[in-house]
Design a protein around this motif. Structure first.
Motif, PDB file in Angstrom:
ATOM      1  N   GLU A   1       0.831  -1.206   0.000  1.00  0.00           N
ATOM      2  CA  GLU A   1       0.000   0.000   0.000  1.00  0.00           C
ATOM      3  C   GLU A   1       0.866   1.256   0.000  1.00  0.00           C
ATOM      4  O   GLU A   1       0.556   2.242  -0.678  1.00  0.00           O
ATOM      5  CB  GLU A   1      -0.927  -0.009   1.231  1.00  0.00           C
ATOM      6  CG  GLU A   1      -2.018  -1.066   1.123  1.00  0.00           C
ATOM      7  CD  GLU A   1      -2.619  -1.455   2.475  1.00  0.00           C
ATOM      8  OE1 GLU A   1      -2.353  -0.757   3.482  1.00  0.00           O
ATOM      9  OE2 GLU A   1      -3.341  -2.466   2.530  1.00  0.00           O
ATOM     10  N   ALA A   2       1.961   1.213   0.759  1.00  0.00           N
ATOM     11  CA  ALA A   2       2.849   2.380   0.812  1.00  0.00           C
ATOM     12  C   ALA A   2       3.495   2.618  -0.554  1.00  0.00           C
ATOM     13  O   ALA A   2       3.542   3.744  -1.049  1.00  0.00           O
ATOM     14  CB  ALA A   2       3.932   2.173   1.877  1.00  0.00           C
ATOM     15  N   ALA A   3       3.986   1.551  -1.184  1.00  0.00           N
ATOM     16  CA  ALA A   3       4.659   1.705  -2.483  1.00  0.00           C
ATOM     17  C   ALA A   3       3.680   2.218  -3.532  1.00  0.00           C
ATOM     18  O   ALA A   3       4.024   3.064  -4.365  1.00  0.00           O
ATOM     19  CB  ALA A   3       5.269   0.373  -2.921  1.00  0.00           C
ATOM     20  N   LEU A   4       2.434   1.727  -3.473  1.00  0.00           N
ATOM     21  CA  LEU A   4       1.429   2.155  -4.451  1.00  0.00           C
ATOM     22  C   LEU A   4       1.010   3.612  -4.236  1.00  0.00           C
ATOM     23  O   LEU A   4       0.533   4.274  -5.154  1.00  0.00           O
ATOM     24  CB  LEU A   4       0.205   1.240  -4.370  1.00  0.00           C
ATOM     25  CG  LEU A   4      -0.854   1.424  -5.460  1.00  0.00           C
ATOM     26  CD1 LEU A   4      -0.269   1.123  -6.836  1.00  0.00           C
ATOM     27  CD2 LEU A   4      -2.072   0.535  -5.197  1.00  0.00           C
ATOM     28  N   SER A   5       1.220   4.117  -3.030  1.00  0.00           N
ATOM     29  CA  SER A   5       0.797   5.493  -2.730  1.00  0.00           C
ATOM     30  C   SER A   5       1.837   6.525  -3.161  1.00  0.00           C
ATOM     31  O   SER A   5       1.598   7.725  -3.097  1.00  0.00           O
ATOM     32  CB  SER A   5       0.535   5.639  -1.228  1.00  0.00           C
ATOM     33  OG  SER A   5       1.745   5.843  -0.519  1.00  0.00           O
ATOM     34  N   VAL A   6       2.999   6.051  -3.602  1.00  0.00           N
ATOM     35  CA  VAL A   6       4.075   6.970  -3.973  1.00  0.00           C
ATOM     36  C   VAL A   6       3.779   7.619  -5.331  1.00  0.00           C
ATOM     37  O   VAL A   6       3.482   6.932  -6.308  1.00  0.00           O
ATOM     38  CB  VAL A   6       5.429   6.222  -4.043  1.00  0.00           C
ATOM     39  CG1 VAL A   6       6.516   7.110  -4.635  1.00  0.00           C
ATOM     40  CG2 VAL A   6       5.842   5.722  -2.672  1.00  0.00           C
ATOM     41  N   ALA A   7       3.830   8.934  -5.384  1.00  0.00           N
ATOM     42  CA  ALA A   7       3.910   9.709  -6.623  1.00  0.00           C
ATOM     43  C   ALA A   7       2.929   9.276  -7.719  1.00  0.00           C
ATOM     44  O   ALA A   7       1.727   9.195  -7.486  1.00  0.00           O
ATOM     45  CB  ALA A   7       5.348   9.691  -7.145  1.00  0.00           C
ATOM     46  N   THR A   8       3.454   8.987  -8.916  1.00  0.00           N
ATOM     47  CA  THR A   8       2.635   8.717 -10.109  1.00  0.00           C
ATOM     48  C   THR A   8       3.123   7.427 -10.780  1.00  0.00           C
ATOM     49  O   THR A   8       4.197   6.938 -10.454  1.00  0.00           O
ATOM     50  CB  THR A   8       2.791   9.862 -11.123  1.00  0.00           C
ATOM     51  OG1 THR A   8       4.138   9.867 -11.602  1.00  0.00           O
ATOM     52  CG2 THR A   8       2.472  11.207 -10.496  1.00  0.00           C
ATOM     53  N   PRO A   9       2.337   6.893 -11.746  1.00  0.00           N
ATOM     54  CA  PRO A   9       2.799   5.664 -12.420  1.00  0.00           C
ATOM     55  C   PRO A   9       4.200   5.806 -13.016  1.00  0.00           C
ATOM     56  O   PRO A   9       5.040   4.906 -12.859  1.00  0.00           O
ATOM     57  CB  PRO A   9       1.746   5.456 -13.523  1.00  0.00           C
ATOM     58  CG  PRO A   9       0.509   6.067 -12.968  1.00  0.00           C
ATOM     59  CD  PRO A   9       0.977   7.267 -12.180  1.00  0.00           C
ATOM     60  N   GLN A  10       4.465   6.933 -13.700  1.00  0.00           N
ATOM     61  CA  GLN A  10       5.790   7.130 -14.296  1.00  0.00           C
ATOM     62  C   GLN A  10       6.875   7.067 -13.225  1.00  0.00           C
ATOM     63  O   GLN A  10       7.903   6.406 -13.392  1.00  0.00           O
ATOM     64  CB  GLN A  10       5.869   8.502 -14.998  1.00  0.00           C
ATOM     65  CG  GLN A  10       5.161   8.578 -16.333  1.00  0.00           C
ATOM     66  CD  GLN A  10       3.703   8.995 -16.218  1.00  0.00           C
ATOM     67  OE1 GLN A  10       3.066   8.776 -15.195  1.00  0.00           O
ATOM     68  NE2 GLN A  10       3.171   9.578 -17.280  1.00  0.00           N
ATOM     69  N   LEU A  11       6.645   7.808 -12.132  1.00  0.00           N
ATOM     70  CA  LEU A  11       7.674   7.885 -11.090  1.00  0.00           C
ATOM     71  C   LEU A  11       7.805   6.560 -10.349  1.00  0.00           C
ATOM     72  O   LEU A  11       8.903   6.169  -9.965  1.00  0.00           O
ATOM     73  CB  LEU A  11       7.368   9.033 -10.121  1.00  0.00           C
ATOM     74  CG  LEU A  11       7.462  10.431 -10.754  1.00  0.00           C
ATOM     75  CD1 LEU A  11       6.954  11.496  -9.787  1.00  0.00           C
ATOM     76  CD2 LEU A  11       8.887  10.746 -11.178  1.00  0.00           C
ATOM     77  N   ARG A  12       6.681   5.838 -10.174  1.00  0.00           N
ATOM     78  CA  ARG A  12       6.785   4.527  -9.518  1.00  0.00           C
ATOM     79  C   ARG A  12       7.544   3.533 -10.390  1.00  0.00           C
ATOM     80  O   ARG A  12       8.163   2.598  -9.885  1.00  0.00           O
ATOM     81  CB  ARG A  12       5.391   3.967  -9.192  1.00  0.00           C
ATOM     82  CG  ARG A  12       4.716   4.641  -8.031  1.00  0.00           C
ATOM     83  CD  ARG A  12       3.506   3.857  -7.535  1.00  0.00           C
ATOM     84  NE  ARG A  12       2.425   3.763  -8.483  1.00  0.00           N
ATOM     85  CZ  ARG A  12       1.495   4.693  -8.665  1.00  0.00           C
ATOM     86  NH1 ARG A  12       1.523   5.814  -7.962  1.00  0.00           N
ATOM     87  NH2 ARG A  12       0.527   4.518  -9.543  1.00  0.00           N
ATOM     88  N   ASN A  13       7.489   3.723 -11.717  1.00  0.00           N
ATOM     89  CA  ASN A  13       8.261   2.861 -12.620  1.00  0.00           C
ATOM     90  C   ASN A  13       9.754   3.139 -12.536  1.00  0.00           C
ATOM     91  O   ASN A  13      10.576   2.323 -12.952  1.00  0.00           O
ATOM     92  CB  ASN A  13       7.825   3.085 -14.071  1.00  0.00           C
ATOM     93  CG  ASN A  13       6.505   2.418 -14.392  1.00  0.00           C
ATOM     94  OD1 ASN A  13       6.055   1.523 -13.668  1.00  0.00           O
ATOM     95  ND2 ASN A  13       5.873   2.835 -15.482  1.00  0.00           N
ATOM     96  N   MET A  14      10.118   4.319 -12.052  1.00  0.00           N
ATOM     97  CA  MET A  14      11.520   4.724 -12.003  1.00  0.00           C
ATOM     98  C   MET A  14      12.076   4.637 -10.585  1.00  0.00           C
ATOM     99  O   MET A  14      13.183   4.157 -10.372  1.00  0.00           O
ATOM    100  CB  MET A  14      11.651   6.179 -12.491  1.00  0.00           C
ATOM    101  CG  MET A  14      10.965   6.446 -13.819  1.00  0.00           C
ATOM    102  SD  MET A  14      10.891   8.207 -14.220  1.00  0.00           S
ATOM    103  CE  MET A  14      12.561   8.473 -14.802  1.00  0.00           C
ATOM    104  N   ALA A  15      11.320   5.155  -9.628  1.00  0.00           N
ATOM    105  CA  ALA A  15      11.804   5.304  -8.252  1.00  0.00           C
ATOM    106  C   ALA A  15      12.048   3.936  -7.617  1.00  0.00           C
ATOM    107  O   ALA A  15      11.267   3.010  -7.779  1.00  0.00           O
ATOM    108  CB  ALA A  15      10.783   6.083  -7.430  1.00  0.00           C
ATOM    109  N   THR A  16      13.156   3.853  -6.864  1.00  0.00           N
ATOM    110  CA  THR A  16      13.547   2.571  -6.287  1.00  0.00           C
ATOM    111  C   THR A  16      13.306   2.549  -4.773  1.00  0.00           C
ATOM    112  O   THR A  16      13.159   3.596  -4.134  1.00  0.00           O
ATOM    113  CB  THR A  16      15.040   2.314  -6.528  1.00  0.00           C
ATOM    114  OG1 THR A  16      15.790   3.310  -5.825  1.00  0.00           O
ATOM    115  CG2 THR A  16      15.376   2.370  -8.011  1.00  0.00           C
TER     116      THR A  16
END
Lengths: 327, 156
Positions: A91-106
């Motif tokens: 849930e925490a990881a899914l709440s981060v930023a946007t789809p683009q940023l979640r695809n990049m952010a580690t």
């Protein structure tokens, strides 16, 4: 972007060497670092690109779960083991930023990202965190700043995954020039009284090489709730991560960690004490009250006290109703 | 500053270029390679106008170093239309008037295409959730969402 030397280490020893003089910073997802290189906010002279190191990727199952620091937020949020056994982290990881940023952010980057304080992020303010002498939030606009653990700087730690991982009992494997060490994630962060310039206890030559979750227990229920002004993109104004070890409806033990309200992910053992040995449904208000005891809001952020209390109340109600199990 | 030689594939065609370490992929695409369909909005990862796919993964090209393109397959908005004309998404954006000033549109098209490839039959909620990384200051989003839902129906 400000000019920098780009190095591409071939192994962990190279990484430690590239970081040893304190002038290098790791490039992982780049979502925080590139922004700071463009805006010239505390930019490093050397960028150490670790993306060719295969051992830093992926999620592997052992007795618990071992996550590589280059695992993206999308991968963490979509992993079946994470979703079913460690829902607070998904849930925490899914709440981060946007789809683009979640695809990049580690995952490693989410733990090591720098603060979002608008004075820190503006070159017009030579603030404490950048080696200056003033925390402008004290007398300035401080709606988004710390209500716990502040002083002399009042930043809040922006990570969403950190509170969830601490609640779930995560450990870090850390590599440096002299080898590796394990560190509970709870002990990884440090407040401004300990160190004004660094939000975590990584030594200059060190990097996170693994995030280790303990074996999931059938009796554990966990969840993560985040409040933000928009439904996407925003950083947390307040977040709560809860992991409880249950005996039926009764709470045996657990951890509750708040995000977005203090310079470090803020553990509230006093709230857990209110729950221990009691039926969860009957102890929610007491725990929520205990969680915000000792809050010291600034001029404009008193609303965060009420918000955090109610967010925790909602998270505990969801766990009491077993909603986390339905995920 | 010495330049670095990069080989990659853009919209199916092999490409080579020289870049500095400090150049973003967005900058090289637009300024050096002429792929000006990819837009610069905020240049810090908020707006999604610079959305591209990198080995099939939707990313903001403003937050990717150009050197990271080495060996990668890149698709920009110029690669969305097929040889026979507009992609169904482009057609539906036109029909639903899913654009006004047009600056955000390339990013929305690239992001929507990535969505439909991952999830050919999204619900409205899923479309809105997926497109949360693309900002539009004109349309209010509703026409964009309807265009994507309509295109999804078309493709199936």
């Amino acid at each position: 972007m400000v000019p920098f030397d780009l190095v591409s280490p071939r192994n962990l020893r190279d990484v430690a060497e590239s970081l040893a003089d304190g002038r290098g910073e790791i490039l992982a997802g780049g979502t925080d670092l590139l922004d700071r290189l463009k805006e010239r906010i505390d930019p490093p002279a050397r960028v150490v690109n670790i993306k060719s190191l295969k051992e830093l990727y992926g999620i592997t199952e052992d007795s618990g779960l071992s996550l590589g620091p280059l695992t993206t937020m999308t991968e963490v949020a979509g992993n079946d083991r994470v979703r079913h056994q460690y829902p607070a982290l998904a849930e925490a990881a899914l709440s981060v930023a946007t789809p683009q940023l979640r695809n990049m952010a580690t995952l490693g980057g989410n733990l090591c990202q720098r603060p979002r304080c608008w004075y820190f992020r503006s070159n017009d303010y030579p603030c404490l965190k950048k080696g200056g002498s003033v925390c402008y939030a004290v007398t300035g606009r401080n709606k988004y700043h710390a209500i716990f653990g502040g002083g002399p700087s009042y930043i809040v730690h922006p990570s969403d995954t950190a509170p969830a991982l601490i609640a779930l009992g995560a450990q870090l494997e850390i590599h440096g020039a002299t080898g590796k060490r394990m560190l509970p994630l709870h002990d990884f962060f440090q407040g401004p009284r300990e160190n004004l310039l660094h939000e975590n206890r990584l030594q200059r030559d060190e990097l996170i090489t693994r995030v280790q979750l303990p074996p999931a227990k059938e009796s554990t229920r966990s969840t993560f709730l985040k409040f933000r002004e928009k439904q996407s993109l925003d950083f947390a104004i307040s977040s709560v991560a809860v992991a409880l070890d249950m005996d039926g409806d009764t709470v045996r033990d657990g951890r509750i960690v708040l995000g977005g309200v203090a310079p470090v992910p803020w553990s509230v053992p006093a709230a857990v004490q209110q729950l221990q040995g009691r039926r969860l449904g009957s102890a929610i208000d007491d725990a929520a009250e205990a969680a915000v005891e000792g809050a010291r809001p600034l001029d404009e952020n008193g609303f965060k006290v009420t918000l955090t209390r109610n967010l925790l109340r909602r998270a505990l109600q969801q766990l009491a109703q077993g909603k986390a199990d339905a995920r | 500053m010495s330049k670095i030689h990069i080989s990659c594939t853009i919209n199916g065609e092999p490409q080579e270029f020289l870049c500095e370490a400090r150049q973003s992929l967005l900058e090289v695409l637009r300024e050096d390679l002429g792929f000006t369909g990819t837009k610069e909005g905020c240049n810090d990862g908020n707006c999604g106008a610079c959305s591209i796919t990198l080995d099939g993964v939707l990313v903001d090209s403003c937050l990717v170093l150009a050197v990271e393109a080495e060996g990668k397959q890149i698709v920009t908005v110029e690669g969305v239309a097929g040889p026979d004309g507009l992609h169904p998404l482009q057609q539906k954006f036109l029909e639903h008037a899913g654009l006004q000033c047009g600056i955000c549109t390339p990013g929305f098209l690239v992001a929507s295409k990535a969505l439909l490839e991952a999830n050919p039959n999204p619900t409205e909620h899923e479309v809105r959730h997926w497109l949360a990384g693309n900002l539009c200051r004109c349309t209010g989003y509703d026409k964009i969402v309807r265009a994507v839902l309509d295109a999804a129906g078309q493709e199936n």
